[in-house]
Design an enzyme around this catalytic site. Structure first.
Site, mmCIF file in Angstrom:
data_model
loop_
_atom_site.group_PDB
_atom_site.id
_atom_site.type_symbol
_atom_site.label_atom_id
_atom_site.label_comp_id
_atom_site.label_asym_id
_atom_site.label_seq_id
_atom_site.Cartn_x
_atom_site.Cartn_y
_atom_site.Cartn_z
ATOM 1 N N ASN A 52 24.003 -17.573 -1.500
ATOM 2 C CA ASN A 52 23.774 -16.477 -0.550
ATOM 3 C C ASN A 52 23.643 -17.040 0.858
ATOM 4 O O ASN A 52 23.159 -18.156 1.041
ATOM 5 C CB ASN A 52 22.480 -15.736 -0.915
ATOM 6 C CG ASN A 52 22.194 -14.553 0.003
ATOM 7 O OD1 ASN A 52 23.078 -13.741 0.277
ATOM 8 N ND2 ASN A 52 20.960 -14.451 0.487
ATOM 9 N N ARG B 291 20.797 -0.995 -11.002
ATOM 10 C CA ARG B 291 21.158 -2.291 -10.400
ATOM 11 C C ARG B 291 21.819 -3.194 -11.445
ATOM 12 O O ARG B 291 22.751 -3.942 -11.145
ATOM 13 C CB ARG B 291 19.901 -3.001 -9.871
ATOM 14 C CG ARG B 291 19.296 -2.359 -8.644
ATOM 15 C CD ARG B 291 18.168 -3.243 -8.085
ATOM 16 N NE ARG B 291 17.361 -2.552 -7.092
ATOM 17 C CZ ARG B 291 17.697 -2.412 -5.805
ATOM 18 N NH1 ARG B 291 18.818 -2.924 -5.356
ATOM 19 N NH2 ARG B 291 16.911 -1.773 -4.973
ATOM 20 N N ARG C 89 22.676 -5.539 -1.343
ATOM 21 C CA ARG C 89 22.010 -4.976 -2.519
ATOM 22 C C ARG C 89 21.233 -6.105 -3.184
ATOM 23 O O ARG C 89 21.702 -7.254 -3.197
ATOM 24 C CB ARG C 89 23.021 -4.437 -3.548
ATOM 25 C CG ARG C 89 24.060 -3.491 -2.997
ATOM 26 C CD ARG C 89 23.499 -2.200 -2.481
ATOM 27 N NE ARG C 89 22.689 -1.455 -3.430
ATOM 28 C CZ ARG C 89 21.955 -0.398 -3.112
ATOM 29 N NH1 ARG C 89 21.914 0.017 -1.872
ATOM 30 N NH2 ARG C 89 21.258 0.233 -4.029
ATOM 31 N N ILE C 90 20.088 -5.765 -3.744
ATOM 32 C CA ILE C 90 19.322 -6.773 -4.478
ATOM 33 C C ILE C 90 19.997 -7.003 -5.824
ATOM 34 O O ILE C 90 20.323 -6.038 -6.526
ATOM 35 C CB ILE C 90 17.860 -6.312 -4.646
ATOM 36 C CG1 ILE C 90 17.155 -6.389 -3.284
ATOM 37 C CG2 ILE C 90 17.137 -7.159 -5.690
ATOM 38 C CD1 ILE C 90 15.745 -5.833 -3.297
ATOM 39 N N HIS D 71 21.804 -16.130 4.462
ATOM 40 C CA HIS D 71 20.748 -15.265 4.999
ATOM 41 C C HIS D 71 20.519 -15.608 6.471
ATOM 42 O O HIS D 71 20.441 -16.783 6.819
ATOM 43 C CB HIS D 71 19.452 -15.462 4.192
ATOM 44 C CG HIS D 71 18.342 -14.583 4.661
ATOM 45 N ND1 HIS D 71 18.283 -13.238 4.343
ATOM 46 C CD2 HIS D 71 17.276 -14.832 5.459
ATOM 47 C CE1 HIS D 71 17.206 -12.708 4.918
ATOM 48 N NE2 HIS D 71 16.583 -13.658 5.604
HETATM 49 C C1 GAR Z 1 25.362 -12.061 7.829
HETATM 50 O O1 GAR Z 1 24.779 -12.370 9.058
HETATM 51 C C2 GAR Z 1 24.422 -12.398 6.688
HETATM 52 O O2 GAR Z 1 23.592 -13.464 6.974
HETATM 53 C C3 GAR Z 1 23.639 -11.124 6.554
HETATM 54 O O3 GAR Z 1 24.578 -10.114 6.749
HETATM 55 C C4 GAR Z 1 25.550 -10.546 7.687
HETATM 56 C C5 GAR Z 1 26.939 -10.202 7.178
HETATM 57 O O4 GAR Z 1 27.916 -10.447 8.145
HETATM 58 N N1 GAR Z 1 23.042 -11.051 5.242
HETATM 59 C C6 GAR Z 1 21.849 -10.521 5.014
HETATM 60 O O5 GAR Z 1 21.167 -10.028 5.887
HETATM 61 C C7 GAR Z 1 21.397 -10.597 3.574
HETATM 62 N N2 GAR Z 1 20.054 -10.110 3.433
HETATM 63 P P1 GAR Z 1 29.458 -10.432 7.752
HETATM 64 O O6 GAR Z 1 29.713 -9.198 6.918
HETATM 65 O O7 GAR Z 1 30.198 -10.380 9.054
HETATM 66 O O8 GAR Z 1 29.751 -11.695 6.988
#
Ligand code: GAR
Length: 192
Positions: free
Chosen positions: A107, A65, A91-92, A109
């Protein structure tokens, strides 16, 4: 204008929303580079269409990572990036990246944090039976999904929702709040 980098693993709808916010003047910045960890993902195709440089850094080709994060740092330094946005980066990240961009890593979420941290915020909210769901834009800290909250938005969970329908409703709000959160993060930096 801010020089922004975006990290994405999936569709890239939030990446495109940021690019749009910049071109419409809602965000005083330019997305100068996209990093993806999956060759051929939707985000990469959007970058091609939008004419934004995209670098594939496949995590499967990195020994750790930390090595993945080092490769990202090298890319962002080469592009003289001010702020980095994790927009669906699955990825973390490690302190290697976080410490290289203190207060400069945002970020998005798909839950109302601090509820439903982790990889499946939408599914976990549905499973819990909440009637209010949403999204959170926050600064990234070493603990996953626990950094300083910048902007949140709530949406109702409606009868008959499945993960896809609820996620779509949440994403509409993500596209709105993510540019706001980036502006706020930049303001915080300017204020020291
Ligand atoms: C988004 O809804 C974001 O919040 C989530 O992935 C999606 C990406 O959508 N992120 C996570 O779950 C992070 N843990 P996108 O590729 O269409 O922007």
């Amino acid at each position: 204008p801010l020089r922004l980098a975006v990290m994405a693993s999936g569709e890239g709808s939030n990446f495109e929303a940021l690019v749009e916010a910049c071109s419409e003047g809602r965000l005083q910045g330019d997305v100068v580079v996209l990093a993806v960890n999956r060759e051929g993902c939707g985000a990469q195709r959007r970058a091609e269409r939008l004419g934004i440089p995209c670098q594939v850094i496949d995590h499967r080709h990195q020994p750790s990572r930390q090595a993945l994060d080092q490769a990202l740092i090298a890319l962002f330094r080469a592009h003289r990036v001010d702020l980095v946005v994790m927009a669906g980066w699955m990825r973390i990240v490690t302190p290697v990246l976080i410490d290289a961009f203190p207060g400069r890593l945002v970020n998005i979420h798909p839950s109302l944090l601090p509820s439903f941290r982790g990889a499946d915020g939408v599914g976990d909210a549905l499973a819990a039976g909440v009637t209010l769901a949403g999204c959170t834009a926050h600064l990234v800290s070493a603990e996953v999904d626990a950094g300083t909250i910048l902007v949140q938005a709530a949406v109702p969970v409606l009868a008959g929702d499945d993960r896809q329908r609820l996620h779509a409703r949440i994403q509409t709000q993500e596209h709105r709040i993510l540019p706001l959160a980036v502006s706020l993060a930049a303001q915080r930096l300017a204020q020291g």
